[in-house]
Design an enzyme around this catalytic site. Structure first.
Site, PDB file in Angstrom:
ATOM      1  N   ASP A  47       0.841  -1.204   0.000  1.00 18.44           N
ATOM      2  CA  ASP A  47       0.000   0.000   0.000  1.00 18.44           C
ATOM      3  C   ASP A  47       0.873   1.250   0.000  1.00 18.44           C
ATOM      4  O   ASP A  47       0.369   2.373  -0.133  1.00 18.44           O
ATOM      5  CB  ASP A  47      -1.007  -0.014   1.159  1.00 18.44           C
ATOM      6  CG  ASP A  47      -0.356  -0.131   2.521  1.00 18.44           C
ATOM      7  OD1 ASP A  47       0.879  -0.206   2.592  1.00 18.44           O
ATOM      8  OD2 ASP A  47      -1.103  -0.143   3.530  1.00 18.44           O
ATOM      9  N   SER A  48       2.192   1.055   0.084  1.00 17.90           N
ATOM     10  CA  SER A  48       3.135   2.164  -0.115  1.00 17.90           C
ATOM     11  C   SER A  48       2.958   2.761  -1.515  1.00 17.90           C
ATOM     12  O   SER A  48       3.438   3.869  -1.776  1.00 17.90           O
ATOM     13  CB  SER A  48       4.573   1.687   0.086  1.00 17.90           C
ATOM     14  OG  SER A  48       4.824   0.514  -0.668  1.00 17.90           O
TER      15      SER A  48
ATOM     16  N   LYS B   6      -1.330  -9.536   2.599  1.00 18.51           N
ATOM     17  CA  LYS B   6      -0.677  -9.043   3.823  1.00 18.51           C
ATOM     18  C   LYS B   6      -1.651  -8.144   4.582  1.00 18.51           C
ATOM     19  O   LYS B   6      -2.328  -7.311   3.983  1.00 18.51           O
ATOM     20  CB  LYS B   6       0.614  -8.285   3.496  1.00 18.51           C
ATOM     21  CG  LYS B   6       1.290  -7.682   4.749  1.00 18.51           C
ATOM     22  CD  LYS B   6       2.733  -7.307   4.508  1.00 18.51           C
ATOM     23  CE  LYS B   6       2.918  -5.992   3.791  1.00 18.51           C
ATOM     24  NZ  LYS B   6       2.384  -4.814   4.522  1.00 18.51           N
TER      25      LYS B   6
ATOM     26  N   GLU C  15      -1.976  -5.729   8.203  1.00 21.22           N
ATOM     27  CA  GLU C  15      -1.292  -5.120   9.349  1.00 21.22           C
ATOM     28  C   GLU C  15      -2.014  -5.467  10.651  1.00 21.22           C
ATOM     29  O   GLU C  15      -3.243  -5.410  10.722  1.00 21.22           O
ATOM     30  CB  GLU C  15      -1.239  -3.592   9.181  1.00 21.22           C
ATOM     31  CG  GLU C  15      -0.296  -3.158   8.073  1.00 21.22           C
ATOM     32  CD  GLU C  15      -0.096  -1.653   7.991  1.00 21.22           C
ATOM     33  OE1 GLU C  15      -0.495  -0.921   8.924  1.00 21.22           O
ATOM     34  OE2 GLU C  15       0.489  -1.217   6.972  1.00 21.22           O
TER      35      GLU C  15
ATOM     36  N   GLU D 186       8.437  -4.466  10.952  1.00 18.53           N
ATOM     37  CA  GLU D 186       8.891  -3.153  10.466  1.00 18.53           C
ATOM     38  C   GLU D 186       9.331  -2.273  11.628  1.00 18.53           C
ATOM     39  O   GLU D 186       8.593  -2.072  12.604  1.00 18.53           O
ATOM     40  CB  GLU D 186       7.758  -2.473   9.680  1.00 18.53           C
ATOM     41  CG  GLU D 186       8.180  -1.089   9.176  1.00 18.53           C
ATOM     42  CD  GLU D 186       7.286  -0.515   8.080  1.00 18.53           C
ATOM     43  OE1 GLU D 186       6.348  -1.209   7.627  1.00 18.53           O
ATOM     44  OE2 GLU D 186       7.547   0.632   7.683  1.00 18.53           O
TER      45      GLU D 186
END
Ligand code: KIV
Length: 262
Positions: free
Chosen positions: A42-43, A110, A112, A179
């Site tokens: 999503d970056s 993925k 979070e 992260e």
């Protein structure tokens, strides 16, 4: 590679390499590289679309990027990010989002965090969708943190991340991105779970590493986080090439006869 092979790599003590990718052209290049996995992160909201955070990413945008990458990736293992809130609106909408991204060409998703959406993770893994967790700094929670900050520095916060990693393993996740956490904590988590940890800003003790493609290619001219290594100064290479093209056009030396049709 596949999610199964990720698990096998950890069992065999083989390190895993991943980068992000958002488009067909870079996917073609990555297809010819030894990289183990590609993340449609999503970056993309920040790197490709210029938004200030990842919160602007949507399922529809992720679908478009995933389809483009899948067309070019030549069978590489593709993980797509579940965008902000797409897995927090209840099981039905989360499964709809997951279906869209898997149909677009993802081989895994993925997500979070873990607390509050355990049911979604359980349902996805139980439905045959490999899930990659993401702990430590979760960029979708940037507003709660008050900025992009290293996580898990104090005892309680560190313990919480270890607990979350174990919970993800129990829920059937096949790997976890860690992260921006201290290296010793990443090493502890890596030793505590059987699934591979993929670090970004989490030191060398993880089972693998991931970087944002544009960061490691030196194409991000605005910002260079401490944990990024630029393996090429891409921005300078591109600027140099554009400068030489501009000069050649203005000098009338481009196109040459060989670059023209008789
Ligand atoms: O979106 C992304 O690029 C990511 C990586 C930083 C792991 O989640």
């Amino acid at each position: 590679m596949s999610s199964k092979e990720f698990l096998q790599a950890k069992a065999d003590g083989r390190k895993l390499s991943m980068v992000t990718c958002y488009d067909y052209t870079f996917a073609r290049v990555l297809a010819k590289s030894p990289i183990d996995g590609i993340l449609i992160g999503d970056s993309a909201a920040m790197v490709v679309h210029g938004f200030p955070s990842t919160l602007s990413m949507t399922v529809e945008l992720t679908r478009i990027h995933t389809e483009a990458v899948a067309r070019g990736a030549g069978g590489k293992f593709i993980v797509a990010d579940m965008p902000f809130l797409s897995y927090r609106k209840g099981l039905g909408p989360a499964l709809d989002a997951a279906q869209t991204l898997m149909a677009a060409g993802a081989g895994a998703l993925k997500i979070e965090g873990v607390e509050g959406h355990e049911d979604v993770i359980r349902q996805l893994t139980g439905s045959g969708i490999p899930v990659m967790g993401h702990l430590g700094l979760q960029p979708q929670s940037v507003n709660a943190y008050g900025g992009y900050k290293v996580q898990g520095r104090c005892g309680d916060a560190a313990r919480a991340i270890v607990t979350q990693a174990r919970a993800l393993e129990d829920l059937g996740a096949f790997s976890i991105v860690l992260e921006c956490i201290p290296s010793p904590l990443a090493e502890e988590i890596t030793a505590a779970v059987r699934i591979p940890t993929i670090g970004i800003g989490a030191g060398a003790g993880c089972d693998g590493q991931i970087l944002v493609l544009h960061d490691m290619l030196g194409l991000n001219v605005d910002f260079q986080p401490k944990f990024v290594r630029q393996f090429i100064n891409g921005a300078d290479c591109v600027k140099d090439a554009i400068g030489r093209y501009d000069k050649a056009v203005k000098a009338g030396t481009f196109p040459a006869q060989t670059e023209s049709f008789a």
